[in-house]
Design a protein around this motif. Structure first.
Motif, PDB file in Angstrom:
ATOM      1  N   ASN A  83       9.650   4.566  -5.437  1.00  0.00           N
ATOM      2  CA  ASN A  83       9.059   5.535  -4.514  1.00  0.00           C
ATOM      3  C   ASN A  83       8.087   4.862  -3.546  1.00  0.00           C
ATOM      4  O   ASN A  83       6.871   5.060  -3.624  1.00  0.00           O
ATOM      5  N   PRO A  84       8.580   4.061  -2.609  1.00  0.00           N
ATOM      6  CA  PRO A  84       7.673   3.397  -1.663  1.00  0.00           C
ATOM      7  C   PRO A  84       7.067   4.399  -0.683  1.00  0.00           C
ATOM      8  O   PRO A  84       7.689   5.396  -0.328  1.00  0.00           O
ATOM      9  N   LEU A  85       5.843   4.132  -0.272  1.00  0.00           N
ATOM     10  CA  LEU A  85       5.159   4.954   0.722  1.00  0.00           C
ATOM     11  C   LEU A  85       4.814   4.096   1.919  1.00  0.00           C
ATOM     12  O   LEU A  85       4.429   2.926   1.779  1.00  0.00           O
ATOM     13  N   PHE A  86       4.934   4.673   3.101  1.00  0.00           N
ATOM     14  CA  PHE A  86       4.562   3.933   4.296  1.00  0.00           C
ATOM     15  C   PHE A  86       3.062   4.030   4.534  1.00  0.00           C
ATOM     16  O   PHE A  86       2.391   3.030   4.765  1.00  0.00           O
ATOM     17  N   PHE A  87       2.514   5.225   4.456  1.00  0.00           N
ATOM     18  CA  PHE A  87       1.114   5.455   4.826  1.00  0.00           C
ATOM     19  C   PHE A  87       0.577   6.632   4.022  1.00  0.00           C
ATOM     20  O   PHE A  87       1.327   7.534   3.659  1.00  0.00           O
ATOM     21  N   THR A  88      -0.708   6.609   3.745  1.00  0.00           N
ATOM     22  CA  THR A  88      -1.354   7.750   3.100  1.00  0.00           C
ATOM     23  C   THR A  88      -2.615   8.117   3.875  1.00  0.00           C
ATOM     24  O   THR A  88      -3.170   7.301   4.614  1.00  0.00           O
ATOM     25  N   GLU A  89      -3.061   9.334   3.702  1.00  0.00           N
ATOM     26  CA  GLU A  89      -4.220   9.811   4.452  1.00  0.00           C
ATOM     27  C   GLU A  89      -5.505   9.081   4.075  1.00  0.00           C
ATOM     28  O   GLU A  89      -6.418   8.946   4.875  1.00  0.00           O
ATOM     29  N   ASN A  90      -5.579   8.599   2.847  1.00  0.00           N
ATOM     30  CA  ASN A  90      -6.819   7.997   2.371  1.00  0.00           C
ATOM     31  C   ASN A  90      -6.788   6.476   2.382  1.00  0.00           C
ATOM     32  O   ASN A  90      -7.337   5.822   1.494  1.00  0.00           O
TER      33      ASN A  90
END
Length: 694
Positions: A83-90
């Motif tokens: 489950n890779p993520l590109f960007f997060t809000e924090n």
């Protein structure tokens, strides 16, 4: 954000034109993110970036290559975890760790970027994901030599045999925005190798398009603390560097030859009195200062419990506090990057004026070197600066704050193969007897006058910045290389409350005649002629436009018929198309846009008018329009000839220009207004403006 340039399109934009705006950045190597991702989604294939391939050429060929394990691979994030993520809000400054590349300067600037979310989301567009509309492609925006550039990369990243990223990585193993941003910046620099060794100031400017104020801490001004407070309050980005030398950990915990991020400042009250503290972060994410106010320093015991709880952190995360005195003693320079230079004035919130001039040092012509080369120094480019009375004037001295930046362009695709020249700038006060003369100041002037800044310091860095307090009046700025006959393009930027900046040249002598107007070697000649004309007339009317165009002998288009002349009606059409500010006049930049288009139209018309009749037939017109990359249904060509052609349904050059301008510019307007490239929504007033004044 400064918006300093113009919109363009096309697959291969000319590199000498600064065409990328903040809202419409230039596409690096002609790669359009939206077109590419749509193509990948339609074909159900992941993007492979052939312009920055997953092979050794993108890594480099020097010392970095020797650090890379022999059995490394390129893998996409989906191949490394579920489950890779590109960007997060924090996202925070603690997210990223430096890899094998010696690019602490880049990571220090990037950590500073996380402190200003508005700037961060400009550099890292947020509508990207590994889930929705995923196609293995991502893009980022950087400011590069006067223009914004959009850089596309695929998401193949180099990893070792254990799947560990070789370069920038994130503390959260499934977060990849930092690694992909580094890859995009490496592509901009030429390779990962070309990111080795640099100044934090360089990356700060590339992230913001702002201007740097560099303070040598050995000569720090007495109000350094106040300057840093104003910088922090205004959202400036700050970085600093330790003394140069081999990158090694010192006994005090600092790293020599290393860049750090300034992440905060705080005035605290201890039992022994108040102290000013600076918070810094090592981009390695570890190795911290061991002196006073470090994580385990007894100095913290002198603070109250609440303040100590708020400020002190004992974990090894690379971030630490130190006093302003220790900061000045152990660091060489502080770099403050601002979008506007309010920090050099105690009065905030007032509007600054930014002027930009693009120039070039040319051997044998405009590359005169430093002032000691008295025979040729005067040949350097000269720029007249007029300072007006402004609301920021210091009452005691009647002087104004002026910030001048000189930025040189790298001469090679690969950053490290184009080491910066030693550059500097001098400012001279122009006496009354020279002020009415627009010609270049002669050699004798520089033999008898000293610059305002007394001594010009030459530095082999990409950007040299200097701040002045100048009295209202007329000045000349002379940017130069340390040695004569060195070739390089440069940008000169000036910030102040109220000023005018213009290139100093020979006296205008507007004689508009040319035998071969389309010849490439004449382009610079005509550019100089028009520049001088616009010095006298900053805004030209329809009548002046007609006069300019008809002074030119369009000899390649001359036929047995009369020479090409532009009518008043044609010039009104041209004016309406290019008058972007709807003032009924054209400035020099709008005229330059017209001039480049005219030369292009002339070349096309010349090729298609094979019988030299001075007219294009239906078939000729179709070929000419398609040559500009415009595809229309056959019925439209008939309509165009009815509207723009003569009774024989043939079109001359004057009407061909009007037609092509309308098609090209209206096409660009549609692309700018359309959110999906398929349609636009306009208010009635906008529709009227586009249809009635076009």
């Amino acid at each position: 954000m400064p918006r300093l340039s113009f919109i363009t399109g096309g697959k291969k934009p000319k590199p000498i034109l600064r065409t990328g705006t903040f809202r419409k950045p230039r596409r690096l190597q002609g790669q359009d993110y939206h077109t590419l991702i749509e193509r990948c989604l339609r074909s159900k294939q992941l993007f492979h970036d052939e312009d920055f391939p997953a092979d050794l050429s993108s890594i480099g060929s020097g010392t970095l290559l020797r650090k890379v394990p022999p059995n490394f691979e390129w893998k996409r994030p989906h191949e490394l975890m579920k489950n890779p993520l590109f960007f997060t809000e924090n996202v925070s400054r603690f997210d990223l760790h430096q890899g094998l590349t010696e690019n602490c300067w880049f990571l220090a600037a990037l950590a500073s970027l996380t402190l200003n979310k508005d700037i961060l989301t400009n550099v890292v567009p947020q509508n990207q994901s590994f889930q929705k509309n995923y196609a293995g492609i991502f893009h980022f925006k950087f400011w590069r030599f006067g223009e914004w550039v959009d850089v596309v990369v695929d998401d193949r990243l180099p990893v070792d045999e254990n799947g560990k990223l070789l370069f920038v990585s994130c503390v959260k193993k499934n977060l990849f925005w930092g690694a992909l941003l580094e890859k995009a910046y490496a592509k901009l620099c030429g390779s990962y190798e070309d990111m080795q060794i640099g100044q934090v100031s360089e990356a700060l400017v590339d992230f913001t398009g702002g201007v740097n104020l560099t303070i040598k801490l050995a000569e720090a001004p007495p109000d350094l603390w106040q300057i840093m407070i104003r910088a922090a309050n205004s959202g400036s980005l700050m970085g600093c560097q330790t003394r140069s030398g081999p990158e090694m950990v010192l006994e005090n915990g600092l790293v020599a030859g290393h860049a750090y991020t300034v992440t905060g400042i705080r005035k605290v009250t201890s039992k022994s009195g108040s102290e000013n503290l600076v918070r810094l972060r090592n981009p390695w994410g570890k190795i911290e200062w061991k002196g006073n106010w470090s994580d385990r320093s007894h100095k913290w015991d002198q603070l109250g419990f609440k303040e100590r709880l708020l400020l002190r952190k004992t974990r090894e995360d690379g971030e630490f506090w130190m006093s302003i005195e220790d900061f000045e003693a152990h660091f060489v320079e502080l770099v403050i990057c601002k979008l506007t230079p309010d920090l050099i004035s105690h009065e905030n919130g007032k509007q600054w004026t930014l002027s930009m001039q693009c120039g070039k040092w040319t051997p044998g012509s405009t590359a005169g070197g430093r002032m000691t080369y008295t025979d040729v120094y005067w040949k350097n480019p000269q720029y007249r600066l007029k300072i007006f009375h402004g609301d920021d004037m210091e009452k005691s001295t009647n002087s104004c704050d002026v910030l001048v930046s000189l930025l040189q362009k790298q001469n090679n695709k690969h950053r490290n193969q184009s080491p910066p020249l030693f550059i500097g700038l001098s400012i001279f006060k122009v006496p009354l007897d020279f002020q009415g003369n627009r010609s270049r100041l002669p050699q004798m002037f520089f033999l008898t006058h000293r610059p305002v800044n007394n001594k010009c310091v030459f530095i082999n860095e990409r950007e040299v910045t200097q701040d002045f307090r100048l009295l209202p009046g007329s000045y000349v700025i002379v940017p130069s290389t340390a040695e004569p006959d060195q070739e390089c393009e440069f940008i000169l930027r000036v910030f102040s409350r109220k000023h005018i900046l213009e290139e100093q040249g020979e006296n205008p002598n507007i004689v508009l005649c040319c035998k071969k107007i389309a010849d490439k070697q004449d382009d610079k000649l005509w550019e100089n002629i028009f520049t001088k004309y616009f010095e006298k007339h900053p805004e030209i009317s329809v009548i002046q436009l007609q006069m300019l165009l008809n002074k030119v002998t369009w000899i390649k288009l001359c036929t047995k018929q009369a020479s090409v002349k532009f009518s008043s009606d044609a010039c009104k059409v041209i004016m309406a198309q290019l008058d972007m500010k709807t003032s009924g006049t054209l400035n020099i930049e709008e005229f330059r846009c017209l001039w480049k288009r005219l030369l292009s139209y002339q070349e096309i018309f010349q090729r298609r008018d094979k019988d030299r009749s001075g007219f294009l037939t239906l078939i000729d017109l179709q070929a000419a329009v398609q040559e500009k990359g415009i595809t229309l249904n056959h019925q439209f060509y008939n309509l165009m000839l009815l509207r723009y052609g003569n009774s024989s349904l043939k079109i001359n050059f004057e009407n061909f220009v009007c037609l092509m301008l309308r098609m090209e510019i209206n096409g660009e307007v549609f692309q700018n207004l359309s959110k999906d490239g398929k349609g636009i929504y306009l208010q009635e007033s906008e529709w009227m403006l586009l249809t009635l004044y076009s």
